[in-house]
Motif scaffolding. Structure first.
Motif, PDB file in Angstrom:
ATOM      1  N   VAL A  60       4.612 -35.754 -21.790  1.00 22.12           N
ATOM      2  CA  VAL A  60       5.811 -36.033 -22.578  1.00 22.12           C
ATOM      3  C   VAL A  60       6.998 -36.178 -21.628  1.00 22.12           C
ATOM      4  O   VAL A  60       7.283 -35.279 -20.829  1.00 22.12           O
ATOM      5  N   ARG A  61       7.703 -37.313 -21.734  1.00 22.02           N
ATOM      6  CA  ARG A  61       8.798 -37.615 -20.809  1.00 22.02           C
ATOM      7  C   ARG A  61      10.081 -37.905 -21.591  1.00 22.02           C
ATOM      8  O   ARG A  61      10.099 -38.772 -22.457  1.00 22.02           O
ATOM      9  N   HIS A  62      11.149 -37.194 -21.220  1.00 23.73           N
ATOM     10  CA  HIS A  62      12.434 -37.382 -21.878  1.00 23.73           C
ATOM     11  C   HIS A  62      13.366 -38.227 -21.020  1.00 23.73           C
ATOM     12  O   HIS A  62      13.359 -38.137 -19.792  1.00 23.73           O
ATOM     13  N   ASP A  63      14.186 -39.037 -21.695  1.00 24.16           N
ATOM     14  CA  ASP A  63      15.306 -39.675 -21.027  1.00 24.16           C
ATOM     15  C   ASP A  63      16.575 -38.937 -21.436  1.00 24.16           C
ATOM     16  O   ASP A  63      16.514 -37.907 -22.109  1.00 24.16           O
ATOM     17  N   ILE A  64      17.717 -39.440 -21.021  1.00 30.60           N
ATOM     18  CA  ILE A  64      18.965 -38.715 -21.249  1.00 30.60           C
ATOM     19  C   ILE A  64      19.242 -38.513 -22.736  1.00 30.60           C
ATOM     20  O   ILE A  64      19.788 -37.483 -23.148  1.00 30.60           O
ATOM     21  N   THR A  65      18.846 -39.468 -23.576  1.00 35.94           N
ATOM     22  CA  THR A  65      19.105 -39.374 -25.017  1.00 35.94           C
ATOM     23  C   THR A  65      18.185 -38.366 -25.687  1.00 35.94           C
ATOM     24  O   THR A  65      18.640 -37.465 -26.401  1.00 35.94           O
ATOM     25  N   THR A  66      16.895 -38.476 -25.443  1.00 37.89           N
ATOM     26  CA  THR A  66      15.959 -37.570 -26.112  1.00 37.89           C
ATOM     27  C   THR A  66      16.091 -36.155 -25.577  1.00 37.89           C
ATOM     28  O   THR A  66      15.899 -35.185 -26.308  1.00 37.89           O
ATOM     29  N   TRP A  67      16.450 -36.014 -24.288  1.00 38.12           N
ATOM     30  CA  TRP A  67      16.598 -34.671 -23.719  1.00 38.12           C
ATOM     31  C   TRP A  67      17.744 -33.907 -24.369  1.00 38.12           C
ATOM     32  O   TRP A  67      17.622 -32.716 -24.676  1.00 38.12           O
ATOM     33  N   SER A  68      18.855 -34.566 -24.618  1.00 32.10           N
ATOM     34  CA  SER A  68      20.001 -33.880 -25.214  1.00 32.10           C
ATOM     35  C   SER A  68      19.657 -33.329 -26.593  1.00 32.10           C
ATOM     36  O   SER A  68      20.181 -32.279 -27.005  1.00 32.10           O
ATOM     37  N   LYS A  69      18.750 -34.000 -27.287  1.00 32.24           N
ATOM     38  CA  LYS A  69      18.335 -33.526 -28.608  1.00 32.24           C
ATOM     39  C   LYS A  69      17.292 -32.417 -28.502  1.00 32.24           C
ATOM     40  O   LYS A  69      17.249 -31.503 -29.327  1.00 32.24           O
ATOM     41  N   PHE A  70      16.446 -32.499 -27.478  1.00 32.46           N
ATOM     42  CA  PHE A  70      15.348 -31.547 -27.332  1.00 32.46           C
ATOM     43  C   PHE A  70      15.783 -30.254 -26.636  1.00 32.46           C
ATOM     44  O   PHE A  70      15.186 -29.197 -26.855  1.00 32.46           O
ATOM     45  N   LYS A  71      16.825 -30.322 -25.822  1.00 31.18           N
ATOM     46  CA  LYS A  71      17.235 -29.189 -24.989  1.00 31.18           C
ATOM     47  C   LYS A  71      17.397 -27.872 -25.754  1.00 31.18           C
ATOM     48  O   LYS A  71      16.945 -26.821 -25.283  1.00 31.18           O
ATOM     49  N   PRO A  72      18.033 -27.874 -26.948  1.00 28.63           N
ATOM     50  CA  PRO A  72      18.194 -26.595 -27.664  1.00 28.63           C
ATOM     51  C   PRO A  72      16.872 -25.944 -28.069  1.00 28.63           C
ATOM     52  O   PRO A  72      16.842 -24.742 -28.367  1.00 28.63           O
ATOM     53  N   GLU A  73      15.787 -26.702 -28.066  1.00 31.90           N
ATOM     54  CA  GLU A  73      14.496 -26.153 -28.455  1.00 31.90           C
ATOM     55  C   GLU A  73      13.752 -25.491 -27.301  1.00 31.90           C
ATOM     56  O   GLU A  73      12.700 -24.880 -27.500  1.00 31.90           O
ATOM     57  N   PRO A 116      13.161 -22.786 -24.056  1.00 27.39           N
ATOM     58  CA  PRO A 116      13.456 -21.362 -23.882  1.00 27.39           C
ATOM     59  C   PRO A 116      14.759 -21.093 -23.135  1.00 27.39           C
ATOM     60  O   PRO A 116      15.527 -20.204 -23.517  1.00 27.39           O
ATOM     61  N   TYR A 117      15.027 -21.844 -22.057  1.00 25.54           N
ATOM     62  CA  TYR A 117      16.210 -21.576 -21.237  1.00 25.54           C
ATOM     63  C   TYR A 117      17.012 -22.838 -20.929  1.00 25.54           C
ATOM     64  O   TYR A 117      17.811 -22.858 -19.997  1.00 25.54           O
ATOM     65  N   GLY A 118      16.784 -23.895 -21.685  1.00 22.39           N
ATOM     66  CA  GLY A 118      17.577 -25.107 -21.515  1.00 22.39           C
ATOM     67  C   GLY A 118      17.229 -25.932 -20.304  1.00 22.39           C
ATOM     68  O   GLY A 118      18.040 -26.754 -19.859  1.00 22.39           O
ATOM     69  N   VAL A 119      16.035 -25.732 -19.744  1.00 24.15           N
ATOM     70  CA  VAL A 119      15.600 -26.493 -18.576  1.00 24.15           C
ATOM     71  C   VAL A 119      14.146 -26.902 -18.743  1.00 24.15           C
ATOM     72  O   VAL A 119      13.401 -26.321 -19.531  1.00 24.15           O
ATOM     73  N   LEU A 120      13.763 -27.908 -17.959  1.00 18.66           N
ATOM     74  CA  LEU A 120      12.384 -28.363 -17.890  1.00 18.66           C
ATOM     75  C   LEU A 120      11.910 -28.222 -16.443  1.00 18.66           C
ATOM     76  O   LEU A 120      12.737 -28.172 -15.537  1.00 18.66           O
ATOM     77  N   PRO A 121      10.603 -28.107 -16.241  1.00 21.14           N
ATOM     78  CA  PRO A 121       9.498 -28.444 -17.129  1.00 21.14           C
ATOM     79  C   PRO A 121       9.098 -27.309 -18.058  1.00 21.14           C
ATOM     80  O   PRO A 121       9.433 -26.136 -17.844  1.00 21.14           O
ATOM     81  N   ILE A 122       8.347 -27.709 -19.061  1.00 28.39           N
ATOM     82  CA  ILE A 122       7.657 -26.786 -19.960  1.00 28.39           C
ATOM     83  C   ILE A 122       6.200 -27.220 -20.020  1.00 28.39           C
ATOM     84  O   ILE A 122       5.909 -28.412 -20.053  1.00 28.39           O
ATOM     85  N   LEU A 123       5.318 -26.251 -20.013  1.00 29.90           N
ATOM     86  CA  LEU A 123       3.905 -26.541 -20.240  1.00 29.90           C
ATOM     87  C   LEU A 123       3.469 -25.826 -21.503  1.00 29.90           C
ATOM     88  O   LEU A 123       3.645 -24.612 -21.630  1.00 29.90           O
ATOM     89  N   GLU A 124       2.929 -26.594 -22.435  1.00 28.11           N
ATOM     90  CA  GLU A 124       2.335 -26.004 -23.631  1.00 28.11           C
ATOM     91  C   GLU A 124       0.823 -25.935 -23.439  1.00 28.11           C
ATOM     92  O   GLU A 124       0.193 -26.926 -23.055  1.00 28.11           O
ATOM     93  N   ILE A 125       0.272 -24.750 -23.669  1.00 27.11           N
ATOM     94  CA  ILE A 125      -1.173 -24.548 -23.604  1.00 27.11           C
ATOM     95  C   ILE A 125      -1.627 -24.087 -24.976  1.00 27.11           C
ATOM     96  O   ILE A 125      -1.240 -23.003 -25.432  1.00 27.11           O
ATOM     97  N   ASP A 126      -2.383 -24.941 -25.640  1.00 30.88           N
ATOM     98  CA  ASP A 126      -2.824 -24.651 -27.013  1.00 30.88           C
ATOM     99  C   ASP A 126      -1.642 -24.279 -27.906  1.00 30.88           C
ATOM    100  O   ASP A 126      -1.720 -23.364 -28.727  1.00 30.88           O
ATOM    101  N   GLY A 127      -0.517 -24.988 -27.699  1.00 33.65           N
ATOM    102  CA  GLY A 127       0.649 -24.811 -28.560  1.00 33.65           C
ATOM    103  C   GLY A 127       1.614 -23.726 -28.133  1.00 33.65           C
ATOM    104  O   GLY A 127       2.704 -23.628 -28.689  1.00 33.65           O
TER     105      GLY A 127
END
Length: 214
Positions: free
Chosen positions: A32-45, A47-58
């Protein structure tokens, strides 16, 4: 088999080595790759407002090096005992120190400060680190540890496009052993397949432009 989802930006940066790890192991993952637009919407979701995140089985996990260390263990790219892991991890952390120097320069907005940082990078920091990295690779049979492939090798090589973009030239042009090391890692069949098929978009400049408008 776990289900993996890596969440980062449309670029290489600090998460490309995680993609290298998955590719080396021939492990499927959702990229999953964010650009500047999608990142600004996803950032509040996040844990600490930074990436990367790895989801393992959700379930969500963060911190790139912690993620890398976990996957390296899963994919047998660590040492054979805890002392070997200590040495490999210390190299990964040192390579990350090297990366951070470029990040600090990349995101600096004061032009005078940037000029001083670039001069220090080119004249001092890059030669300091790369000379030592090259000596280590020469002493370890063409790898960073123990004449064998570890996640330290993947981490270093994966960062080359990022640091080259940041400083504006081929950082390994005067370091033949490191250039050969990078060529060897990138020629590993599964990694070469990744390099041949990965997305080519890079949004670093988008984020820089947005930052400079703040």
């Amino acid at each position: 088999m776990p289900q993996y989802k890596l969440i980062y930006f449309k670029t290489t940066g600090v998460s490309e080595f995680v993609r290298y790890l998955f590719s080396y192991a021939d492990q499927d993952f959702e990229d999953v790759r964010h650009d500047i637009t999608t990142w600004s919407k996803f950032k509040p979701e996040t844990p600490y407002g930074v990436l990367p995140i790895l989801e393992i089985d959700g379930k969500t996990y963060h911190q790139s090096l912690a993620i890398g260390r976990y996957l390296a263990k899963e994919f047998n790219l660590t040492g054979s005992n805890t002392l070997e892991d200590l040495e490999i991890d210390s190299m990964v952390d040192t390579i990350n120190d090297y990366r951070i120097l470029f990040s600090q320069y990349l995101w600096e907005t004061n032009e005078d400060t940037r000029a001083k940082q670039k001069e220090q990078l080119v004249q001092e920091k890059i030669p300091f680190y790369l000379t030592r990295f090259e000596n280590r690779v020469k002493a370890n049979g063409g790898y960073f540890f123990g004449a064998k492939l570890t996640w330290a090798d993947l981490f270093f090589v994966s960062l080359k496009p990022y640091v080259d973009f940041t400083i504006g030239f081929d950082t390994l042009k005067n370091h033949v052993a490191l250039a050969e090391h990078a060529k060897k890692i990138n020629a590993i069949p599964n990694i070469k397949k990744w390099l041949d098929t990965r997305p080519t978009e890079c949004c670093i400049q988008e984020f820089l432009d947005a930052k400079h408008k703040d």
